[in-house]
Design a protein around this motif. Sequence first.
Motif, PDB file in Angstrom:
ATOM      1  N   ASP A   1      52.084   7.674  29.549  1.00 37.42           N
ATOM      2  CA  ASP A   1      51.528   8.215  28.158  1.00 37.42           C
ATOM      3  C   ASP A   1      50.830   7.554  27.442  1.00 37.42           C
ATOM      4  O   ASP A   1      50.406   6.479  28.101  1.00 37.42           O
ATOM      5  CB  ASP A   1      52.838   8.236  27.840  1.00 37.42           C
ATOM      6  N   LEU A   2      50.023   8.305  26.608  1.00 34.05           N
ATOM      7  CA  LEU A   2      49.152   7.611  25.591  1.00 34.05           C
ATOM      8  C   LEU A   2      49.868   6.670  24.779  1.00 34.05           C
ATOM      9  O   LEU A   2      50.957   7.378  24.266  1.00 34.05           O
ATOM     10  CB  LEU A   2      48.530   9.610  24.426  1.00 34.05           C
ATOM     11  N   PRO A   3      49.059   6.294  23.677  1.00 38.53           N
ATOM     12  CA  PRO A   3      50.831   4.999  23.207  1.00 38.53           C
ATOM     13  C   PRO A   3      50.686   5.875  21.770  1.00 38.53           C
ATOM     14  O   PRO A   3      49.590   6.790  21.532  1.00 38.53           O
ATOM     15  CB  PRO A   3      49.241   3.973  23.043  1.00 38.53           C
ATOM     16  N   GLY A   4      51.668   5.620  21.255  1.00 34.42           N
ATOM     17  CA  GLY A   4      51.821   6.195  20.403  1.00 34.42           C
ATOM     18  C   GLY A   4      52.504   7.900  20.266  1.00 34.42           C
ATOM     19  O   GLY A   4      53.336   8.132  21.595  1.00 34.42           O
ATOM     20  N   ASP A   5      52.820   8.410  19.190  1.00 37.76           N
ATOM     21  CA  ASP A   5      53.900   9.631  19.188  1.00 37.76           C
ATOM     22  C   ASP A   5      52.566  10.775  19.738  1.00 37.76           C
ATOM     23  O   ASP A   5      51.307  10.136  19.271  1.00 37.76           O
ATOM     24  CB  ASP A   5      54.085   9.885  18.141  1.00 37.76           C
ATOM     25  N   PHE A   6      53.114  11.348  20.450  1.00 35.99           N
ATOM     26  CA  PHE A   6      51.062  12.228  21.544  1.00 35.99           C
ATOM     27  C   PHE A   6      51.354  13.463  20.515  1.00 35.99           C
ATOM     28  O   PHE A   6      49.735  13.795  20.526  1.00 35.99           O
ATOM     29  CB  PHE A   6      52.441  13.316  22.315  1.00 35.99           C
ATOM     30  N   ALA A   7      52.180  13.341  19.084  1.00 33.54           N
ATOM     31  CA  ALA A   7      51.411  14.969  17.997  1.00 33.54           C
ATOM     32  C   ALA A   7      50.200  14.172  17.394  1.00 33.54           C
ATOM     33  O   ALA A   7      49.417  14.792  17.192  1.00 33.54           O
ATOM     34  CB  ALA A   7      52.661  15.284  16.991  1.00 33.54           C
TER      35      ALA A   7
END
Lengths: 92, 193
Positions: B12-18
């Motif tokens: 996953d991308l780092p941090g919140d996906f939003a």
Amino acid sequence: MNNTKALSNLFFTVILLVLAVLTIMTFSLGEAGMAGKGVMLTLLAITMIKSQLVANYFMGLRRTKFLWRAIMFGYFAIVGGLIAVAYLMGLK
Amino acid sequence: MNEHSNTINQDDLPGDFAIWIFIFAEMLAFGVLFVAYAFTRAQNIELFNASQLTLNRTSGAINTLVLITSSYFAVRGVEAIKRGLNQQCAHWLTGAFLLGGVFVGIKMVEFQSKFAADITMSTNNFYMFYLSLTFFHFMHVLMGMVILAVIIMKARRGGYSAHDYVGVETGASFWHMVDFLWIILFPLVYIIR
């Protein structure tokens, strides 16, 4: 464990130093007043390297799916490519 | 849920996906402006080259060094919180925040010198792009500093842990985007001719 962390931090420091050297190279080319196709392409190549170092190592995308790295690279390829086309148009 | 996403799914991308939706949208907006600048320049090369010479390349380069160092501090902040070190994380992010302040200060001096010379967005096409691009970016730096300040305060209270650091990664990702965009903006507007 501590050695791994120390190595990881050293690695990020090396990336920072590479970014700094590339920034100084960019600035030096500007200060020298250099222009033309070769210089423009060199500056774009330096910018591409810098942007990908930030995306892959600082943003941490090197550990993610290929898709995300491809988007970041594709972004620069399209934007940088169009900038190159516009500058080449201006040279004619 | 945060713990799960931080410790297991490394794809996953780092941090919140939003925040990544926001980052990609901002990159798209800047990308359109970068390309518009380049094609407008192709129609007015002499004007753009002459106007570009009035910019302070030294302050642009210093600001680049300031932002990449600030980005590095944000990386170290994330690395610290991954080990559960809230105070160390807060220290690194405070460094990133302060360098953001240095960037803002240098940029304000640069804007002030242009306004003192009666240069505005309507002076010519170059300055229209220069002022709009750099001011748009300037606003993102300010927004990034607000985000960093909120994270720093929470970290100082011990609000994150080695298993819950999505907030730190989210803020750092936004801060890196600010750096990423400046890395393109600086050579495009200040250097390439």
